[in-house]
Design a protein around this motif. Structure first.
Motif, PDB file in Angstrom:
ATOM      1  N   MET A   1       0.818  -1.207   0.000  1.00 26.24           N
ATOM      2  CA  MET A   1       0.000   0.000   0.000  1.00 26.24           C
ATOM      3  C   MET A   1       0.855   1.262   0.000  1.00 26.24           C
ATOM      4  O   MET A   1       0.422   2.320  -0.466  1.00 26.24           O
ATOM      5  N   ARG A   2       2.087   1.177   0.494  1.00 24.24           N
ATOM      6  CA  ARG A   2       2.998   2.327   0.478  1.00 24.24           C
ATOM      7  C   ARG A   2       3.564   2.603  -0.906  1.00 24.24           C
ATOM      8  O   ARG A   2       4.148   3.671  -1.132  1.00 24.24           O
ATOM      9  N   PHE A   3       3.414   1.631  -1.809  1.00 23.84           N
ATOM     10  CA  PHE A   3       4.043   1.763  -3.125  1.00 23.84           C
ATOM     11  C   PHE A   3       3.031   1.686  -4.259  1.00 23.84           C
ATOM     12  O   PHE A   3       3.379   1.283  -5.374  1.00 23.84           O
ATOM     13  N   ARG A   4       1.775   2.107  -4.028  1.00 22.16           N
ATOM     14  CA  ARG A   4       0.772   2.024  -5.101  1.00 22.16           C
ATOM     15  C   ARG A   4       1.108   2.950  -6.255  1.00 22.16           C
ATOM     16  O   ARG A   4       0.673   2.708  -7.393  1.00 22.16           O
ATOM     17  N   ASP A   5       1.863   4.023  -6.000  1.00 24.97           N
ATOM     18  CA  ASP A   5       2.215   4.933  -7.087  1.00 24.97           C
ATOM     19  C   ASP A   5       3.189   4.297  -8.072  1.00 24.97           C
ATOM     20  O   ASP A   5       3.416   4.833  -9.156  1.00 24.97           O
ATOM     21  N   ARG A   6       3.737   3.138  -7.725  1.00 23.90           N
ATOM     22  CA  ARG A   6       4.669   2.445  -8.621  1.00 23.90           C
ATOM     23  C   ARG A   6       4.017   1.242  -9.306  1.00 23.90           C
ATOM     24  O   ARG A   6       4.698   0.479  -9.982  1.00 23.90           O
ATOM     25  N   HIS A   7       2.726   1.097  -9.109  1.00 19.40           N
ATOM     26  CA  HIS A   7       2.017  -0.106  -9.565  1.00 19.40           C
ATOM     27  C   HIS A   7       1.152   0.190 -10.787  1.00 19.40           C
ATOM     28  O   HIS A   7       0.674   1.307 -10.979  1.00 19.40           O
ATOM     29  N   GLN A   8       0.941  -0.857 -11.617  1.00 19.17           N
ATOM     30  CA  GLN A   8       0.123  -0.726 -12.819  1.00 19.17           C
ATOM     31  C   GLN A   8      -1.337  -0.425 -12.492  1.00 19.17           C
ATOM     32  O   GLN A   8      -2.035   0.221 -13.271  1.00 19.17           O
ATOM     33  N   SER A   9      -1.808  -0.941 -11.342  1.00 18.52           N
ATOM     34  CA  SER A   9      -3.221  -0.810 -10.988  1.00 18.52           C
ATOM     35  C   SER A   9      -3.310  -0.361  -9.528  1.00 18.52           C
ATOM     36  O   SER A   9      -3.553  -1.175  -8.632  1.00 18.52           O
TER      37      SER A   9
END
Length: 293
Positions: free
Chosen positions: A109-117
Protein backbone atom coordinates in the motif's frame (compact mmCIF):
# COMPACT_ATOMS: atom_id res chain seq x y z
CA UNK A 1 11.34 -31.84 -32.40
CA UNK A 2 15.03 -30.89 -32.80
CA UNK A 3 16.80 -29.20 -29.91
CA UNK A 4 17.50 -25.52 -30.17
CA UNK A 5 21.11 -24.63 -30.88
CA UNK A 6 22.93 -23.25 -27.88
CA UNK A 7 24.08 -19.65 -28.27
CA UNK A 8 27.45 -18.70 -26.80
CA UNK A 9 28.86 -15.27 -26.01
CA UNK A 10 31.79 -13.94 -24.03
CA UNK A 11 31.40 -11.38 -21.25
CA UNK A 12 34.62 -9.45 -20.89
CA UNK A 13 37.77 -11.52 -20.53
CA UNK A 14 36.59 -13.94 -17.84
CA UNK A 15 33.05 -15.12 -18.59
CA UNK A 16 31.44 -17.46 -21.11
CA UNK A 17 27.63 -17.35 -21.32
CA UNK A 18 25.58 -20.18 -22.85
CA UNK A 19 21.91 -19.62 -23.72
CA UNK A 20 20.35 -23.08 -23.89
CA UNK A 21 16.89 -21.80 -24.84
CA UNK A 22 15.11 -18.48 -25.26
CA UNK A 23 12.32 -19.66 -22.96
CA UNK A 24 12.26 -21.61 -19.72
CA UNK A 25 11.31 -25.27 -19.89
CA UNK A 26 12.21 -28.38 -17.94
CA UNK A 27 14.02 -29.93 -20.95
CA UNK A 28 16.12 -26.75 -21.28
CA UNK A 29 16.94 -26.80 -17.57
CA UNK A 30 17.94 -30.46 -17.68
CA UNK A 31 20.11 -29.92 -20.75
CA UNK A 32 21.95 -27.14 -18.94
CA UNK A 33 22.18 -29.32 -15.84
CA UNK A 34 23.76 -32.19 -17.78
CA UNK A 35 26.29 -29.92 -19.48
CA UNK A 36 27.31 -28.10 -16.31
CA UNK A 37 27.65 -31.37 -14.38
CA UNK A 38 29.83 -32.77 -17.16
CA UNK A 39 31.92 -29.61 -17.24
CA UNK A 40 32.48 -29.72 -13.47
CA UNK A 41 33.52 -33.37 -13.76
CA UNK A 42 36.21 -32.41 -16.31
CA UNK A 43 37.93 -30.24 -13.65
CA UNK A 44 39.50 -28.02 -16.28
CA UNK A 45 42.38 -25.89 -14.99
CA UNK A 46 41.32 -22.23 -15.03
CA UNK A 47 37.57 -22.79 -14.66
CA UNK A 48 36.62 -20.90 -11.49
CA UNK A 49 32.82 -20.99 -11.29
CA UNK A 50 29.97 -22.67 -13.15
CA UNK A 51 26.55 -21.12 -12.53
CA UNK A 52 23.38 -22.81 -13.78
CA UNK A 53 20.31 -20.62 -14.41
CA UNK A 54 16.76 -21.07 -15.73
CA UNK A 55 17.63 -21.87 -19.33
CA UNK A 56 21.28 -20.90 -19.49
CA UNK A 57 24.57 -21.14 -17.66
CA UNK A 58 27.63 -18.99 -17.18
CA UNK A 59 31.26 -19.92 -16.62
CA UNK A 60 33.87 -17.73 -14.97
CA UNK A 61 37.42 -18.62 -15.96
CA UNK A 62 40.99 -17.43 -15.70
CA UNK A 63 42.17 -16.60 -19.26
CA UNK A 64 45.80 -16.94 -18.16
CA UNK A 65 45.19 -20.63 -17.46
CA UNK A 66 42.69 -21.55 -20.19
CA UNK A 67 42.11 -19.58 -23.38
CA UNK A 68 38.55 -18.49 -24.24
CA UNK A 69 38.51 -20.50 -27.46
CA UNK A 70 39.80 -23.64 -25.75
CA UNK A 71 37.07 -23.36 -23.13
CA UNK A 72 34.43 -22.75 -25.79
CA UNK A 73 35.57 -25.84 -27.69
CA UNK A 74 35.44 -27.96 -24.51
CA UNK A 75 31.92 -26.76 -23.67
CA UNK A 76 30.63 -27.29 -27.22
CA UNK A 77 31.96 -30.86 -27.12
CA UNK A 78 29.45 -31.56 -24.32
CA UNK A 79 26.37 -30.49 -26.31
CA UNK A 80 25.54 -33.87 -27.80
CA UNK A 81 26.54 -36.07 -24.88
CA UNK A 82 23.62 -37.82 -23.24
CA UNK A 83 23.80 -39.46 -19.84
CA UNK A 84 21.14 -39.79 -17.16
CA UNK A 85 20.26 -36.11 -16.81
CA UNK A 86 16.56 -36.90 -17.12
CA UNK A 87 16.95 -38.13 -13.52
CA UNK A 88 17.44 -35.69 -10.67
CA UNK A 89 17.80 -36.71 -7.03
CA UNK A 90 16.14 -33.80 -5.29
CA UNK A 91 13.76 -32.77 -2.51
CA UNK A 92 10.06 -31.99 -2.25
CA UNK A 93 9.56 -29.12 0.21
CA UNK A 94 6.37 -27.88 1.81
CA UNK A 95 6.44 -24.12 2.38
CA UNK A 96 3.66 -22.67 4.59
CA UNK A 97 2.39 -19.33 3.29
CA UNK A 98 0.26 -16.72 5.02
CA UNK A 99 -1.40 -15.20 1.95
CA UNK A 100 -2.71 -11.63 2.07
CA UNK A 101 -0.85 -11.06 5.34
CA UNK A 102 -0.81 -7.62 7.03
CA UNK A 103 2.95 -7.00 6.59
CA UNK A 104 3.21 -7.34 2.83
CA UNK A 105 -0.18 -5.59 2.57
CA UNK A 106 1.14 -2.60 4.50
CA UNK A 107 4.23 -2.53 2.29
CA UNK A 108 2.41 -2.78 -1.02
CA UNK A 109 0.00 0.00 0.00
CA UNK A 110 3.00 2.33 0.48
CA UNK A 111 4.04 1.76 -3.12
CA UNK A 112 0.77 2.02 -5.10
CA UNK A 113 2.22 4.93 -7.09
CA UNK A 114 4.67 2.44 -8.62
CA UNK A 115 2.02 -0.11 -9.56
CA UNK A 116 0.12 -0.73 -12.82
CA UNK A 117 -3.22 -0.81 -10.99
CA UNK A 118 -3.04 1.42 -7.88
CA UNK A 119 -6.68 0.79 -6.95
CA UNK A 120 -6.03 -2.95 -6.48
CA UNK A 121 -3.77 -4.90 -4.14
CA UNK A 122 -1.13 -7.15 -5.71
CA UNK A 123 -3.31 -10.24 -5.11
CA UNK A 124 -6.39 -8.57 -6.59
CA UNK A 125 -4.40 -7.43 -9.61
CA UNK A 126 -2.89 -10.89 -10.19
CA UNK A 127 -6.27 -12.59 -9.77
CA UNK A 128 -8.05 -10.33 -12.25
CA UNK A 129 -5.19 -10.44 -14.76
CA UNK A 130 -5.22 -14.24 -14.75
CA UNK A 131 -8.99 -14.62 -15.01
CA UNK A 132 -9.86 -15.50 -11.41
CA UNK A 133 -13.01 -14.05 -9.90
CA UNK A 134 -11.56 -13.48 -6.45
CA UNK A 135 -8.32 -13.79 -4.52
CA UNK A 136 -9.46 -17.01 -2.82
CA UNK A 137 -9.63 -18.79 -6.20
CA UNK A 138 -6.29 -17.31 -7.17
CA UNK A 139 -4.64 -18.47 -3.94
CA UNK A 140 -6.01 -21.97 -4.57
CA UNK A 141 -4.49 -21.97 -8.06
CA UNK A 142 -1.17 -20.63 -6.75
CA UNK A 143 -0.90 -23.29 -4.04
CA UNK A 144 -2.51 -26.25 -5.83
CA UNK A 145 0.34 -27.49 -8.05
CA UNK A 146 4.02 -27.86 -7.15
CA UNK A 147 6.72 -25.44 -8.28
CA UNK A 148 10.15 -26.26 -9.71
CA UNK A 149 13.18 -24.25 -8.53
CA UNK A 150 15.18 -23.50 -11.66
CA UNK A 151 17.84 -21.22 -10.15
CA UNK A 152 18.90 -19.53 -6.93
CA UNK A 153 20.33 -16.03 -6.93
CA UNK A 154 19.77 -12.27 -7.24
CA UNK A 155 20.28 -12.04 -3.48
CA UNK A 156 21.62 -14.81 -1.26
CA UNK A 157 19.26 -17.76 -1.16
CA UNK A 158 16.40 -16.37 -3.27
CA UNK A 159 14.78 -19.19 -5.31
CA UNK A 160 13.31 -18.55 -8.74
CA UNK A 161 10.62 -21.11 -9.52
CA UNK A 162 7.90 -21.81 -12.04
CA UNK A 163 4.69 -23.74 -11.48
CA UNK A 164 4.46 -27.25 -12.91
CA UNK A 165 1.30 -26.70 -14.97
CA UNK A 166 0.50 -26.48 -18.67
CA UNK A 167 1.64 -23.26 -20.33
CA UNK A 168 -1.89 -21.91 -20.69
CA UNK A 169 -2.38 -22.32 -16.93
CA UNK A 170 0.81 -20.51 -15.96
CA UNK A 171 0.27 -17.56 -13.65
CA UNK A 172 1.70 -14.49 -15.34
CA UNK A 173 1.87 -11.00 -13.89
CA UNK A 174 4.29 -8.15 -14.65
CA UNK A 175 6.65 -6.66 -12.11
CA UNK A 176 5.99 -3.25 -10.62
CA UNK A 177 6.44 -0.33 -13.03
CA UNK A 178 9.20 0.94 -10.73
CA UNK A 179 10.84 -1.29 -8.09
CA UNK A 180 10.00 -0.82 -4.44
CA UNK A 181 12.68 0.24 -1.99
CA UNK A 182 11.25 -2.19 0.58
CA UNK A 183 10.14 -5.81 0.60
CA UNK A 184 9.64 -7.76 3.83
CA UNK A 185 11.91 -10.74 4.44
CA UNK A 186 10.39 -14.07 3.31
CA UNK A 187 7.81 -12.45 1.03
CA UNK A 188 6.32 -14.84 -1.54
CA UNK A 189 6.39 -12.89 -4.79
CA UNK A 190 5.77 -13.26 -8.50
CA UNK A 191 7.04 -11.57 -11.67
CA UNK A 192 6.45 -12.72 -15.24
CA UNK A 193 5.87 -16.47 -14.96
CA UNK A 194 8.33 -16.87 -12.08
CA UNK A 195 7.59 -17.12 -8.39
CA UNK A 196 10.16 -16.39 -5.70
CA UNK A 197 10.69 -16.07 -1.97
CA UNK A 198 12.62 -12.99 -0.88
CA UNK A 199 15.28 -14.32 1.46
CA UNK A 200 16.12 -10.94 2.99
CA UNK A 201 14.47 -7.55 3.47
CA UNK A 202 15.24 -5.12 0.65
CA UNK A 203 14.31 -3.67 -2.71
CA UNK A 204 12.18 -5.62 -5.16
CA UNK A 205 9.73 -5.42 -8.01
CA UNK A 206 7.77 -8.68 -7.88
CA UNK A 207 4.09 -8.66 -6.93
CA UNK A 208 3.67 -9.61 -3.25
CA UNK A 209 1.18 -12.40 -2.45
CA UNK A 210 2.04 -13.28 1.15
CA UNK A 211 4.82 -14.33 3.47
CA UNK A 212 6.26 -17.53 4.89
CA UNK A 213 7.34 -17.78 8.54
CA UNK A 214 10.14 -20.17 7.56
CA UNK A 215 13.63 -18.66 7.08
CA UNK A 216 15.40 -19.76 3.89
CA UNK A 217 18.67 -17.92 4.51
CA UNK A 218 20.50 -17.80 7.84
CA UNK A 219 24.20 -16.95 8.28
CA UNK A 220 23.95 -18.21 11.89
CA UNK A 221 22.51 -21.56 10.70
CA UNK A 222 20.29 -21.78 13.77
CA UNK A 223 17.51 -23.81 12.13
CA UNK A 224 17.69 -27.60 11.56
CA UNK A 225 17.05 -27.25 7.81
CA UNK A 226 19.93 -24.74 7.51
CA UNK A 227 22.60 -26.69 9.39
CA UNK A 228 24.39 -27.74 6.20
CA UNK A 229 24.25 -24.40 4.40
CA UNK A 230 23.32 -20.79 5.09
CA UNK A 231 21.24 -20.98 1.86
CA UNK A 232 18.45 -23.55 1.89
CA UNK A 233 17.22 -23.87 -1.70
CA UNK A 234 19.01 -25.62 -4.54
CA UNK A 235 18.23 -25.69 -8.25
CA UNK A 236 15.99 -28.71 -8.88
CA UNK A 237 14.05 -28.50 -5.62
CA UNK A 238 10.29 -29.01 -5.87
CA UNK A 239 8.15 -26.68 -3.73
CA UNK A 240 4.55 -27.11 -2.59
CA UNK A 241 2.98 -24.02 -1.02
CA UNK A 242 0.48 -24.64 1.80
CA UNK A 243 -1.86 -21.79 2.81
CA UNK A 244 -1.94 -21.05 6.55
CA UNK A 245 -3.83 -18.55 8.72
CA UNK A 246 -2.64 -15.97 11.25
CA UNK A 247 -2.80 -18.44 14.15
CA UNK A 248 -0.61 -21.06 12.49
CA UNK A 249 1.73 -18.34 11.28
CA UNK A 250 2.25 -17.31 14.90
CA UNK A 251 2.78 -20.90 16.03
CA UNK A 252 5.42 -21.52 13.37
CA UNK A 253 7.11 -18.20 14.14
CA UNK A 254 7.42 -19.21 17.79
CA UNK A 255 8.88 -22.60 16.84
CA UNK A 256 11.36 -20.88 14.51
CA UNK A 257 12.41 -18.47 17.26
CA UNK A 258 13.02 -21.43 19.58
CA UNK A 259 15.02 -23.25 16.91
CA UNK A 260 12.53 -26.11 17.02
CA UNK A 261 10.71 -25.82 13.70
CA UNK A 262 11.21 -28.80 11.39
CA UNK A 263 10.58 -28.08 7.73
CA UNK A 264 8.53 -30.78 6.00
CA UNK A 265 10.69 -32.27 3.21
CA UNK A 266 10.99 -35.56 1.37
CA UNK A 267 13.76 -36.95 -0.82
CA UNK A 268 12.61 -37.66 -4.37
CA UNK A 269 14.07 -38.88 -7.65
CA UNK A 270 12.52 -36.74 -10.36
CA UNK A 271 12.26 -38.36 -13.80
CA UNK A 272 11.84 -35.81 -16.58
CA UNK A 273 10.72 -38.37 -19.17
CA UNK A 274 7.99 -39.77 -16.94
CA UNK A 275 6.82 -36.27 -16.03
CA UNK A 276 6.59 -35.16 -19.67
CA UNK A 277 4.73 -38.34 -20.62
CA UNK A 278 1.94 -37.76 -18.07
CA UNK A 279 2.34 -34.53 -16.04
CA UNK A 280 -0.87 -34.82 -14.01
CA UNK A 281 -0.24 -38.38 -12.86
CA UNK A 282 3.36 -37.56 -12.06
CA UNK A 283 2.36 -34.54 -9.99
CA UNK A 284 0.01 -36.82 -8.05
CA UNK A 285 3.01 -39.04 -7.38
CA UNK A 286 4.97 -36.02 -6.12
CA UNK A 287 2.16 -35.12 -3.71
CA UNK A 288 1.92 -38.71 -2.54
CA UNK A 289 5.66 -38.77 -1.87
CA UNK A 290 5.35 -35.56 0.16
CA UNK A 291 2.33 -36.44 2.27
CA UNK A 292 2.19 -40.23 2.55
CA UNK A 293 4.51 -41.83 5.10
Amino acid sequence: MPEQSIRYSFGGDEHLFAEVSESMSLPAFFRGLEMTNALKAMKLPGVLDVCLANASFQIRFNPDRISPQTLLHKVKSLENQRGTAHYLDTRIIEIPVYYNDPWTHETLMRFRDRHQSPEQTDLEYAASLNGYGNIEDFILAHSHSPWFVSMVGFVAGLPFMFQMVEQEQQIEVPKYLTPRTDTPKQTVGHGGCFGCIYSVKGAGGYQMFGTTPVPIYDPQQSMPHLKDSIVFFRAGDIVKFRPIDRTEYGQITQAVAAGEYVLHTRSFRFDLQEYLADPESYKARIMEALYVN
